[in-house]
Write an enzyme that holds these catalytic residues in place. Structure first.
Site, mmCIF file in Angstrom:
data_model
loop_
_atom_site.group_PDB
_atom_site.id
_atom_site.type_symbol
_atom_site.label_atom_id
_atom_site.label_comp_id
_atom_site.label_asym_id
_atom_site.label_seq_id
_atom_site.Cartn_x
_atom_site.Cartn_y
_atom_site.Cartn_z
ATOM 1 N N ARG A 47 22.846 19.843 18.593
ATOM 2 C CA ARG A 47 21.478 20.230 19.211
ATOM 3 C C ARG A 47 20.165 19.356 18.730
ATOM 4 O O ARG A 47 20.392 18.670 17.909
ATOM 5 C CB ARG A 47 21.120 21.465 18.589
ATOM 6 C CG ARG A 47 20.743 21.644 17.124
ATOM 7 C CD ARG A 47 20.131 23.220 16.922
ATOM 8 N NE ARG A 47 19.989 23.286 15.459
ATOM 9 C CZ ARG A 47 18.599 23.036 14.956
ATOM 10 N NH1 ARG A 47 17.709 22.234 15.717
ATOM 11 N NH2 ARG A 47 18.407 23.086 13.540
ATOM 12 N N ASN A 49 16.256 18.272 17.561
ATOM 13 C CA ASN A 49 15.880 18.718 16.530
ATOM 14 C C ASN A 49 14.312 18.110 16.906
ATOM 15 O O ASN A 49 13.741 18.587 17.803
ATOM 16 C CB ASN A 49 16.242 18.158 15.148
ATOM 17 C CG ASN A 49 15.729 19.138 14.102
ATOM 18 O OD1 ASN A 49 15.504 20.438 14.061
ATOM 19 N ND2 ASN A 49 15.527 18.415 12.923
ATOM 20 N N ASN A 95 14.340 14.569 10.623
ATOM 21 C CA ASN A 95 12.992 15.231 10.838
ATOM 22 C C ASN A 95 12.195 14.291 11.002
ATOM 23 O O ASN A 95 11.967 13.231 10.556
ATOM 24 C CB ASN A 95 13.072 16.217 9.815
ATOM 25 C CG ASN A 95 13.715 17.431 9.926
ATOM 26 O OD1 ASN A 95 13.266 18.140 11.089
ATOM 27 N ND2 ASN A 95 14.745 17.986 9.208
ATOM 28 N N ASP A 143 11.122 17.673 5.702
ATOM 29 C CA ASP A 143 11.172 18.228 6.997
ATOM 30 C C ASP A 143 10.121 17.475 8.045
ATOM 31 O O ASP A 143 10.188 16.206 8.170
ATOM 32 C CB ASP A 143 11.205 19.706 6.810
ATOM 33 C CG ASP A 143 12.021 20.364 7.906
ATOM 34 O OD1 ASP A 143 11.843 20.043 9.005
ATOM 35 O OD2 ASP A 143 12.686 21.489 7.686
#
Length: 231
Positions: A47, A49, A95, A143
């Site tokens: 998926r 991000n 990220n 992140d």
């Protein structure tokens, strides 16, 4: 997600297995066109991000395995002409990315490893230089990220209830506590009075605190930089 340059109120986003065009539909964003699916057909369920446009109108997005499997993720770039390029592979959970104000440096975190790395960017072509170690996070994992008006990098530190702010050279300048256990990303307003905005998640938490899973905000002494548009 990034707004598309031009008069039409449209956006591009990292959605599902790739890139999509979106428009506002009664206050909600709805997909109007799937532009490319670089995460499809790779033998493992992936998926998209984090995603962001750079100051030169290119749209960058990471992808990861649904189960976070080591080394299955990648970073892709979509150019204003619609061309899509896989620019980095072998990442676990990418990220960021985040860009310096002039777009000449890209920062990218691989959360499970604790590393934030930087790349020189060819601003004419979008080509990336070799990865350089920028900072290693010893608490939680780096992140979502953003760069402020002073060129410093902010990272939400998943699992550590804090933000980190780094100088352009990678020195940790500030550790900023936040009242959520899993901050996921950070943004800064560009107009005074300046504010920092932090998103958070509850996934994997056996018990949640008052603010876990919320978007939280607080005053900031530092301004952000305007969000770049795609195109």
């Amino acid at each position: 997600m990034a707004q598309v340059k031009g008069d039409e109120p449209a956006w591009v986003g990292a959605v599902g297995e790739g890139f999509a065009r979106l428009r506002s539909d009664g206050g909600r964003l709805a997909v109007t066109e799937v532009l490319a699916t670089p995460a499809a057909g790779r033998g493992v369920a992936l998926r998209m991000n984090d995603a962001v446009a750079d100051p030169h109108g290119r749209f960058w997005a990471g992808a990861m395995a649904y189960d976070g499997a080591h080394g299955q993720g990648f970073l892709a770039r979509m150019d204003p002409d619609g061309g899509v390029h896989l620019v980095l592979e072998g990442i676990s959970i990418p990220n960021g990315p985040a860009f310096s104000p002039d777009g000449a440096v890209m920062y990218l975190a691989d959360t499970p490893t604790g590393w934030i790395r930087r790349h020189r960017v060819d601003t004419a072509t979008g080509g990336l230089g070799a990865a350089q170690d920028f900072a290693h996070v010893g608490e939680g994992g780096p992140d979502g990220m953003t760069v402020d008006a002073q060129g410093c990098l902010w990272s939400a530190i998943w699992g550590a209830s804090c933000l980190h702010r780094y100088s352009p050279e990678g020195t940790l300048l500030e550790r900023i506590p936040v009242p959520v256990r899993q901050p996921t990303s950070v943004a800064l307003s560009v107009e005074p009075p300046y504010r920092v905005i932090v998103t958070s998640a509850t996934i994997g938490l056996d018990e949640t605190g008052e603010h876990d899973g919320r978007v939280i905000t607080a005053p900031s002494t530092v301004a952000g930089i305007p969000a770049a548009a795609f195109g």
